[in-house]
Scaffold this motif. Structure first.
Motif, PDB file in Angstrom:
ATOM      1  N   TYR A 249       0.837  -1.198   0.000  1.00 51.95           N
ATOM      2  CA  TYR A 249       0.000   0.000   0.000  1.00 51.95           C
ATOM      3  C   TYR A 249       0.878   1.257   0.000  1.00 51.95           C
ATOM      4  O   TYR A 249       2.074   1.186   0.297  1.00 51.95           O
ATOM      5  N   TRP A 261      -5.061   3.531  14.275  1.00 54.05           N
ATOM      6  CA  TRP A 261      -5.771   2.359  14.788  1.00 54.05           C
ATOM      7  C   TRP A 261      -5.160   1.874  16.097  1.00 54.05           C
ATOM      8  O   TRP A 261      -5.860   1.650  17.076  1.00 54.05           O
ATOM      9  N   PRO A 279     -10.924   3.166   0.291  1.00 50.34           N
ATOM     10  CA  PRO A 279     -11.659   2.408   1.318  1.00 50.34           C
ATOM     11  C   PRO A 279     -11.370   0.908   1.287  1.00 50.34           C
ATOM     12  O   PRO A 279     -11.210   0.269   2.331  1.00 50.34           O
ATOM     13  N   GLU A 280     -11.288   0.339   0.090  1.00 54.43           N
ATOM     14  CA  GLU A 280     -11.000  -1.096  -0.006  1.00 54.43           C
ATOM     15  C   GLU A 280      -9.601  -1.403   0.507  1.00 54.43           C
ATOM     16  O   GLU A 280      -9.386  -2.427   1.176  1.00 54.43           O
ATOM     17  N   GLN A 281      -8.645  -0.517   0.209  1.00 50.79           N
ATOM     18  CA  GLN A 281      -7.295  -0.727   0.696  1.00 50.79           C
ATOM     19  C   GLN A 281      -7.240  -0.675   2.225  1.00 50.79           C
ATOM     20  O   GLN A 281      -6.551  -1.481   2.867  1.00 50.79           O
ATOM     21  N   ARG A 282      -7.950   0.277   2.810  1.00 53.70           N
ATOM     22  CA  ARG A 282      -7.975   0.386   4.268  1.00 53.70           C
ATOM     23  C   ARG A 282      -8.529  -0.899   4.891  1.00 53.70           C
ATOM     24  O   ARG A 282      -7.990  -1.400   5.884  1.00 53.70           O
ATOM     25  N   ALA A 283      -9.583  -1.426   4.306  1.00 53.70           N
ATOM     26  CA  ALA A 283     -10.189  -2.639   4.845  1.00 53.70           C
ATOM     27  C   ALA A 283      -9.242  -3.831   4.727  1.00 53.70           C
ATOM     28  O   ALA A 283      -9.105  -4.633   5.676  1.00 53.70           O
ATOM     29  N   LEU A 284      -8.578  -3.954   3.574  1.00 57.05           N
ATOM     30  CA  LEU A 284      -7.645  -5.058   3.374  1.00 57.05           C
ATOM     31  C   LEU A 284      -6.438  -4.943   4.304  1.00 57.05           C
ATOM     32  O   LEU A 284      -5.972  -5.952   4.856  1.00 57.05           O
ATOM     33  N   HIS A 286      -6.324  -3.414   7.240  1.00 50.59           N
ATOM     34  CA  HIS A 286      -6.796  -3.696   8.592  1.00 50.59           C
ATOM     35  C   HIS A 286      -6.929  -5.207   8.797  1.00 50.59           C
ATOM     36  O   HIS A 286      -6.486  -5.757   9.823  1.00 50.59           O
ATOM     37  N   ARG A 287      -7.510  -5.892   7.822  1.00 50.75           N
ATOM     38  CA  ARG A 287      -7.730  -7.331   7.945  1.00 50.75           C
ATOM     39  C   ARG A 287      -6.396  -8.083   8.002  1.00 50.75           C
ATOM     40  O   ARG A 287      -6.217  -8.996   8.819  1.00 50.75           O
TER      41      ARG A 287
END
Length: 295
Positions: A249, A261, A279-284, A286-287
């Motif tokens: 990223y 976080w 947004p999708e990058q943030r979710a990935l 975080h996961r």
């Protein structure tokens, strides 16, 4: 003044969506880092987006850092391609109360001989107050201008008090070892997180880490284990696992997201030309970090 050793965080600079510096966030972040046991912070460096800041913005970041440093030792990035601006910023930072200034070589003219860089750094050292201490910043992948042994030797010969140390982010553990051997009195601080263990073995005085914005406890644990003669490989492996995720990223945006976080702070932004996470990058992101057990 205190010696500079141990774990330093190359602190991110918090901006709102308009690109305005947020000193309250910086204060909360510093307090959290101090709770995690770090020894100091570097502001307005590469991770702090120093080259994207105006002179006035850098002064504001430095002022806030001095105000909220607590027990943390403090280094300020003050290098610019302009000698006059570098001198003004460096004097300002020293007089404000930082422990040292970190000066990247002037990076626009990349083919100047070493003699030109010697003149630049000597002029900066001449302008520092009596208590001022300067660290070279060796990051040739970004600056395009390496800090070589001849340059260090010449500036230390003329300014042994002001020429205090170097942040070595060259990414070459063998070169770092040669640097430590060549200049045993120079305070060498590692800047490549994946080489922290190797650099400590080579004799560096500490680490200035970008990833420690979000995972300071790993770097503190590695440092302490090394000091105690205990194995460090487990901590270096954890750092490597996190780096393998983060490198997918935009680095600055990912570091800021992770720092917010883990410290329980509000989201912050980067300045152009750097890009925010989608947004999708943030979710990935975080996961993936959660799957490592680090959130």
């Amino acid at each position: 003044m205190q010696e500079l050793h141990g774990v330093f965080v190359a602190a991110v600079t918090p901006f709102d969506a308009r690109g305005v510096f947020q000193p309250a966030w910086q204060a909360d972040h510093f307090a959290w880092l101090q709770e995690q046991g770090v020894d100091g912070v570097l502001v307005a460096g590469t991770n702090g987006e120093g080259p994207s800041l105006s002179i006035e913005e850098r002064r504001a970041v430095i002022d806030a850092a001095v105000k909220h440093r607590g027990r943390l030792r403090l280094i300020a990035g003050t290098g610019t391609p302009s000698l006059s601006e570098t001198i003004a910023l460096s004097r300002y930072a020293c007089e404000a109360g930082v422990d040292a200034v970190l000066i990247v070589p002037p990076y626009y003219f990349r083919d100047v001989p070493t003699a030109g860089l010697v003149r630049y750094y000597r002029a900066v050292c001449d302008a520092l107050p009596a208590h001022g201490r300067m660290l070279f910043y060796h990051i040739p992948r970004v600056s395009g201008v390496p800090i070589d042994h001849e340059l260090i030797a010449e500036v230390r010969r003329s300014h042994p008090q002001q020429c205090y140390g170097i942040k070595d982010t060259g990414g070459d553990a063998e070169a770092t070892a040669r640097l430590v051997q060549a200049f045993p009195a120079l305070h060498v601080l590692g800047g490549s997180d994946h080489l922290m263990a190797a650099n400590l073995q080579a004799g560096v005085r500490g680490q200035i880490s970008g990833l420690a914005n979000a995972f300071p406890e790993l770097f503190v644990a590695l440092w302490q284990a090394y000091r105690d003669g205990e194995p460090v490989i487990q901590f270096q492996q954890q750092i490597a696992a996190i780096q393998s995720v983060v490198k997918r990223y935009p680095l600055h945006a990912a570091t800021k997201a992770l720092a917010a976080w883990r410290a329980g702070l509000s989201p912050i932004n980067v300045k152009p030309p750097l890009l925010e996470l989608e947004p999708e990058q943030r979710a990935l992101l975080h996961r993936a970090i959660a799957e490592l057990g680090m959130l």
